[in-house]
Write a protein that holds these residues in place. Structure first.
Motif, mmCIF file in Angstrom:
data_model
loop_
_atom_site.group_PDB
_atom_site.id
_atom_site.type_symbol
_atom_site.label_atom_id
_atom_site.label_comp_id
_atom_site.label_asym_id
_atom_site.label_seq_id
_atom_site.Cartn_x
_atom_site.Cartn_y
_atom_site.Cartn_z
ATOM 1 N N UNK A 135 0.815 -1.224 0.000
ATOM 2 C CA UNK A 135 0.000 0.000 0.000
ATOM 3 C C UNK A 135 0.842 1.265 0.000
ATOM 4 N N UNK A 136 2.088 1.173 0.420
ATOM 5 C CA UNK A 136 2.924 2.376 0.497
ATOM 6 C C UNK A 136 3.210 2.983 -0.877
ATOM 7 N N UNK A 137 3.694 2.216 -1.868
ATOM 8 C CA UNK A 137 3.925 2.827 -3.190
ATOM 9 C C UNK A 137 2.640 3.322 -3.849
ATOM 10 N N UNK A 138 1.516 2.632 -3.582
ATOM 11 C CA UNK A 138 0.231 3.107 -4.106
ATOM 12 C C UNK A 138 -0.086 4.473 -3.510
ATOM 13 N N UNK A 139 0.186 4.609 -2.216
ATOM 14 C CA UNK A 139 -0.039 5.892 -1.557
ATOM 15 C C UNK A 139 0.846 6.986 -2.104
ATOM 16 N N UNK A 140 2.108 6.656 -2.406
ATOM 17 C CA UNK A 140 3.006 7.667 -2.974
ATOM 18 C C UNK A 140 2.488 8.161 -4.322
ATOM 19 N N UNK A 141 1.915 7.253 -5.122
ATOM 20 C CA UNK A 141 1.387 7.652 -6.435
ATOM 21 C C UNK A 141 0.132 8.497 -6.296
ATOM 22 N N UNK A 142 -0.746 8.143 -5.359
ATOM 23 C CA UNK A 142 -2.032 8.825 -5.242
ATOM 24 C C UNK A 142 -1.993 10.060 -4.350
ATOM 25 N N UNK A 143 -1.298 9.964 -3.208
ATOM 26 C CA UNK A 143 -1.305 11.063 -2.244
ATOM 27 C C UNK A 143 -0.028 11.890 -2.288
ATOM 28 N N UNK A 144 1.066 11.295 -2.747
ATOM 29 C CA UNK A 144 2.344 11.999 -2.765
ATOM 30 C C UNK A 144 3.320 11.378 -1.774
ATOM 31 N N UNK A 145 4.589 11.685 -1.962
ATOM 32 C CA UNK A 145 5.627 11.069 -1.139
ATOM 33 C C UNK A 145 5.496 11.441 0.345
ATOM 34 N N UNK A 146 5.343 12.721 0.637
ATOM 35 C CA UNK A 146 5.319 13.174 2.038
ATOM 36 C C UNK A 146 4.117 12.635 2.811
ATOM 37 N N UNK A 147 2.866 12.743 2.292
ATOM 38 C CA UNK A 147 1.736 12.172 3.029
ATOM 39 C C UNK A 147 1.863 10.661 3.226
ATOM 40 N N UNK A 148 2.307 9.963 2.171
ATOM 41 C CA UNK A 148 2.422 8.511 2.267
ATOM 42 C C UNK A 148 3.487 8.106 3.283
ATOM 43 N N UNK A 149 4.611 8.806 3.282
ATOM 44 C CA UNK A 149 5.699 8.473 4.207
ATOM 45 C C UNK A 149 5.306 8.768 5.646
ATOM 46 N N UNK A 150 4.662 9.903 5.874
ATOM 47 C CA UNK A 150 4.217 10.232 7.229
ATOM 48 C C UNK A 150 3.212 9.197 7.723
ATOM 49 N N UNK A 151 2.236 8.874 6.888
ATOM 50 C CA UNK A 151 1.198 7.935 7.308
ATOM 51 C C UNK A 151 1.747 6.515 7.454
ATOM 52 N N UNK A 152 2.807 6.203 6.693
ATOM 53 C CA UNK A 152 3.436 4.886 6.833
ATOM 54 C C UNK A 152 3.936 4.677 8.255
ATOM 55 N N UNK A 153 4.389 5.760 8.889
ATOM 56 C CA UNK A 153 4.821 5.651 10.281
ATOM 57 C C UNK A 153 3.652 5.244 11.166
#
Length: 481
Positions: A135-153
């Motif tokens: 789900x992380x790379x999908x999030x980077x594509x849809x939401x962007x790197x920063x939101x996906x990385x923060x939420x990954x935490x």
């Protein structure tokens, strides 16, 4: 044969002074700097100092490290509010990163024991990690790197904490005692602060309410606020108190009852009905898993805790606020409750969005992470009123199945313990985890701070089983306490 109490005390002889020196020293520096008006500096040294202390404790004193991490989760939002009140509001404060960066140290444990995730009791973590990794790379594509990385935490770190505790089973006794004492002290500190907040709302709390404009928690005025204590909202605050109360009821000594009194009142004043339901479920699970003699003691502990809280509960302002909220849960008043109507409407409109995308929206599509991609304002899916729907919405069909199947296997494993059945803390830990899980119908309880409590107590259940199995092999006469 029960191990002598002296042996347990000996195991803790370093933990208490180390915790007081490092953890107490850290908080003394932070609070003194705030009191002295040095909040601008606090904003920038808080997280680095927390990390340095965390590194020292992680390497040398695992129980004290856990104490440090729990207090960071408990108090960091409070520090941020004080700093912002005195030095100016910042939408993205570096202070809030402290519990996350200190939690990142536990990745070392995962890397170290990665091949051992194939072991039977640890394997359920594998599909969970796979689902999140997809789900992380999908999030980077849809939401962007920063939101996906923060939420990954928020998604990854609680799971990693559970793995860390499970693999730390050789230090189980020390970790157990340290966590129990931390939550007992936390129940007292956070409970008392919450009651004070209800009657005398601090200026930094009022300032924060005005800035974030969270209308659902009332007005920024005394006796007109749903208390949130030292945390950022009533939900996490209420769940911390509910967890602490379950630990209170399973503990021995006088301190638990002293801590339980303010915790009960504060939990009710939070007005978080989901947390009330979760606590009740956890209490029933504890009763069901105990033998008759322990059940009688638990029921007596519940009654004694309620009796000690009665003087505060009888205060008119508290009684009126709590009674009105309780009445909204039953009969026609429940159907007329605006929160109930909003939740029903959400389910009707969101279920298609949650189930229509096979690969999901990815990590970063929900929650606080949406602020990063929406100019500091909560995005369309910033608040998702159902954890059961948020999981497939974020992770997709396959990811959701993997994630939930892993959770189901871990929970199922708690009912199949053999060696640790007589360990009272294990009963508490499993009741805590299940009390959090039943609230998934309301919101996602498996991420962020609340998720940290769920996964860590699942980890304690696994660690206890390994600890007592090893003890039985080396000393057949040793039984759980």
């Amino acid at each position: 044969m029960v191990p002598p109490q002296a042996q347990i005390s000996q195991k803790m002889r370093f933990t208490v002074p180390v915790s007081l020196f490092f953890v107490g020293g850290f908080w003394a520096i932070v609070l003194l700097s705030c009191a002295a008006g040095l909040t601008s500096g606090t904003r920038f040294f808080y997280t680095p100092l927390a990390f340095v202390v965390g590194v020292v404790l992680f390497v040398r004193f695992p129980a004290a490290y856990l104490v440090h991490l729990w207090w960071l989760w408990f108090l960091t939002p409070f520090v941020r509010r004080v700093v912002d009140f005195k030095s100016g509001w910042t939408e993205f404060s570096p202070i809030m990163l402290a519990p996350y960066v200190v939690s990142l140290l536990m990745i070392v444990t995962v890397i170290r024991f990665l091949p051992r995730l194939s072991q039977r009791d640890m394997f359920p973590f594998v599909p969970i990690i796979v689902a999140l990794a997809m789900a992380y790379p999908v999030g980077m594509m849809n939401a962007g790197f920063s939101p996906a990385t923060f939420d990954a935490l928020n998604w990854f770190l609680p799971v990693i904490m559970g793995i860390h505790i499970a693999f730390s089973w050789r230090s189980y006794d020390k970790l157990k005692i340290a966590t129990e004492r931390t939550f007992l002290m936390g129940a007292a500190v956070l409970g008392i602060y919450g009651i004070h907040q209800f009657f005398f709302l601090a200026p930094w709390d009022a300032f924060w309410m005005q800035v974030v404009q969270m209308d659902s928690i009332g007005r920024p005025a005394p006796m007109e606020v749903r208390i949130f204590g030292t945390l950022n909202s009533p939900g996490p605050y209420a769940n911390m108190l509910a967890v602490a109360l379950l630990i209170v009821l399973g503990a021995k000594g006088r301190l638990p009852f002293l801590a339980g009194m303010p915790a009960v009142v504060a939990l009710l004043l939070s007005l978080v009905r989901a947390a009330w339901v979760g606590f009740a479920a956890g209490l029933l699970i504890m009763i069901a898993k105990m033998d008759m003699s322990k059940r009688a003691k638990l029921i007596a502990a519940v009654l004694l805790t309620l009796v000690t809280a009665l003087p505060l509960l009888s205060v008119e302002a508290i009684n009126k606020t709590v009674t009105t909220r309780i009445e909204s849960m039953f009969g026609d008043e429940a159907k007329d409750d605006q929160s109930y109507k909003d939740r029903v409407h959400f389910f009707q409109t969101f279920i298609e969005d949650a189930l229509s995308n096979p690969i999901g929206q990815g990590i970063g599509a929900t929650g606080v992470a949406t602020k990063i991609s929406n100019n500091g304002k909560m995005g369309e899916h910033g608040v998702v009123d159902s954890g059961l729907l948020e999981v497939p919405f974020v992770l997709g069909w396959l990811g959701g199945i993997l994630y939930l199947s892993g959770v189901a296997m871990l929970v199922r494993g708690t009912f199949k313990r053999r060696w640790s059945k007589g360990d009272g803390f294990v009963t508490v830990a499993e009741s805590v985890a299940l009390s959090i899980l039943v609230q998934m119908i309301f919101t996602n309880m498996l991420t962020g701070f609340i998720g940290t409590m769920f996964w860590s107590f699942i980890g304690f259940s696994i660690a206890a089983e390994r600890h007592w199995a090893a003890a039985s092999r080396s000393q057949p006469e040793v039984q759980p306490r």
